[in-house]
Design a protein around this motif. Structure first.
Motif, PDB file in Angstrom:
ATOM      1  N   ALA A 261      -9.233  -2.765   0.812  1.00  0.00           N
ATOM      2  CA  ALA A 261      -8.191  -3.024   1.706  1.00  0.00           C
ATOM      3  C   ALA A 261      -8.849  -3.119   3.215  1.00  0.00           C
ATOM      4  CB  ALA A 261      -6.844  -1.973   1.552  1.00  0.00           C
TER       5      ALA A 261
ATOM      6  N   TYR B  11       0.791  -1.125  -0.088  1.00  0.00           N
ATOM      7  CA  TYR B  11      -0.093   0.057   0.093  1.00  0.00           C
ATOM      8  C   TYR B  11       0.793   1.372   0.229  1.00  0.00           C
ATOM      9  CZ  TYR B  11      -4.601   2.300   0.758  1.00  0.00           C
ATOM     10  OH  TYR B  11      -5.665   2.796   0.202  1.00  0.00           O
TER      11      TYR B  11
ATOM     12  N   LEU C 277      -4.617  -6.432  -1.981  1.00  0.00           N
ATOM     13  CA  LEU C 277      -4.789  -5.143  -1.702  1.00  0.00           C
ATOM     14  C   LEU C 277      -6.120  -4.843  -2.181  1.00  0.00           C
ATOM     15  CD1 LEU C 277      -3.922  -2.247  -0.514  1.00  0.00           C
ATOM     16  CD2 LEU C 277      -2.857  -1.969  -2.737  1.00  0.00           C
TER      17      LEU C 277
END
Length: 449
Positions: free
Chosen positions: A305, A126, A208
């Motif tokens: 996420a 991320y 993600l």
């Protein structure tokens, strides 16, 4: 070491290079200062066994597998049988070893890859910067050779790119959700190809954003990018053989060239000039659909996420990188209704962009607006971190929102800090982009880029 994987494969197939000897050189590089903190774990024993088996197979007169026992690294979010998958995080440090290879890894293994290790990454993928407070941040080996300064590797596939740039692997399996393959490739003078997401399986990975995640590779050349894509996507690339003068290429007015530093602007302009001189038809265009894109990208990634991380954050947030945890928690405030609205907005954006780009073979842009930033200011300042992350992700993330495909290839001059040139297009135009990239790479190489 040979310049690229294709050359090394040829040497192995002709008996001029033993895969096991090459693997030992890769392991030496893995343990060198240039590769420091690029790996979270190595697979040295199994990799050497694979290389030795490939050599024995060749000596017995059996056909060599496609990758012939040569070293490929794997980002630490792909399951590799017998090893834990920890996504660069302390939170998953106690994870049990994977029982089976994920599909992308299984395809590499079937092709004869010697999987050399799990590479470091931004925690949970991320960020586009490549910083990791748990395992340390690998320094950019390409820029260190130029100016000796400690610059970021780019992310989130930071260790993946360093493994290739430092000589520990011939290519690296990574992921690209908003630019995580192309950013480190651009900042380290490598090639990063983000294929249309649906072409490669992402099962068996730590997600993600399932709507955007793409399994793809970093390589040393475009022809290596073609080879890795064919293996990972289990398909054959079909080039059109159209000459460059028959191509129609676009350069976009909005967004992509905002805030370029001097080195990036100069390299981009030189690249356009070289391509124009070689006969490419380059048109400057406007893309009005870009205006409403940014809010979609942030919202979709954060909420997806958050959906995966919610139980882990509730129990173990103190073990997260605080910067990553804050970004994931942004998804907590996004309602289901808003998320569905964002998905609908993305579909409308894709349709509008496809209509605008119809008739063009590809778009040309800088991969990222600046050369690799210095590491220390980003460690010291949250404000600088947030600004740099947004800047580096800006151009690349547009292609992910588009569900498109893109390749970054080096376009800097000799002894200059690495700069990436991105060729991109809409979904399923992968073969056109790769075919064009082969031609562009040859032109830039001839021009001294």
């Amino acid at each position: 070491m040979s310049d690229d994987l294709r050359e090394a494969l040829q040497r192995v197939q002709e008996g001029r290079l033993q895969a096991a000897d090459a693997l030992r050189q890769n392991l030496d590089a893995l343990r060198s200062d240039a590769c420091s903190q690029a790996f979270v774990r190595d697979f040295a024993a199994s990799a050497l066994a694979c290389a030795e088996a490939a050599d024995a197979q060749r000596r017995a007169g059996l056909p060599a597998p496609a990758l012939a026992g040569l070293a490929i690294s794997v980002k630490d979010l792909f399951d590799v049988a017998g090893f834990p998958t920890t996504a660069g995080s302390r939170v998953l440090a106690g994870a049990a070893p994977a029982a089976v290879d994920c599909p992308a890894v299984a395809r590499l293994r079937r092709a004869g890859a010697a999987l050399i290790g799990h590479t470091n990454m931004t925690e949970f993928a991320y960020s586009g910067l490549g910083l990791n407070p748990h395992h340390g941040t690998p320094l950019n080996p390409a820029t260190r050779r130029i100016d000796g300064l400690a610059r970021i590797p780019g992310g989130s596939s930071s260790g993946a790119a360093v493994s290739v740039a430092a000589g520990a692997a011939w290519a690296a399996l990574g992921s690209d959700t908003g630019g995580s393959i192309r950013i480190p490739a651009a900042l380290q003078g490598l090639v990063g190809f983000k294929n249309t997401a649906r072409l490669t399986p992402t099962e068996g990975t730590v997600p993600l954003s399932p709507a955007l995640d793409t399994a793809c590779a970093i390589t040393r050349s475009v022809r290596d990018a073609v080879l890795l894509h064919e293996i990972l996507a289990d398909r054959q690339v079909k080039p059109s053989a159209r000459p460059l003068r028959a191509r129609r290429l676009a350069v976009v007015k909005e967004i992509f060239q905002d805030g370029l530093d001097a080195a990036t602007a100069a390299a981009f302009e030189r690249s356009l000039a070289a391509l124009a001189q070689a006969g490419a038809q380059i048109e400057t265009i406007s893309l009005p659909p870009l205006a409403g894109l940014v809010s979609y990208r942030v919202s979709s990634v954060a909420i997806e996420a958050w959906a995966w991380h919610k139980p882990l954050l509730s129990a173990r947030e103190a073990e997260y990188d605080p910067r990553v945890a804050r970004r994931i928690r942004e998804g907590e405030a996004i309602s289901g209704a808003e998320y569905l609205e964002r998905l609908a907005a993305r579909r409308a954006f894709i349709a509008a962009m496809e209509a605008q780009l119809r008739g063009f073979d590809a778009v040309l842009s800088p991969t990222v607006p600046v050369v690799a930033p210095l590491l220390q200011p980003l460690l010291d300042s949250d404000t600088d971190y947030v600004a740099a992350n947004a800047l580096l992700l800006r151009n690349t993330s547009i292609v992910n929102a588009l569900d498109g495909c893109a390749i970054s290839l080096p376009c800097q001059g000799a002894d200059e800090l690495p700069v990436g040139l991105m060729l991109w297009s809409t979904a399923l135009q992968d073969d056109t982009v790769l075919d064009l990239a082969l031609q562009v790479e040859a032109i830039l190489t001839k021009a001294g880029h």
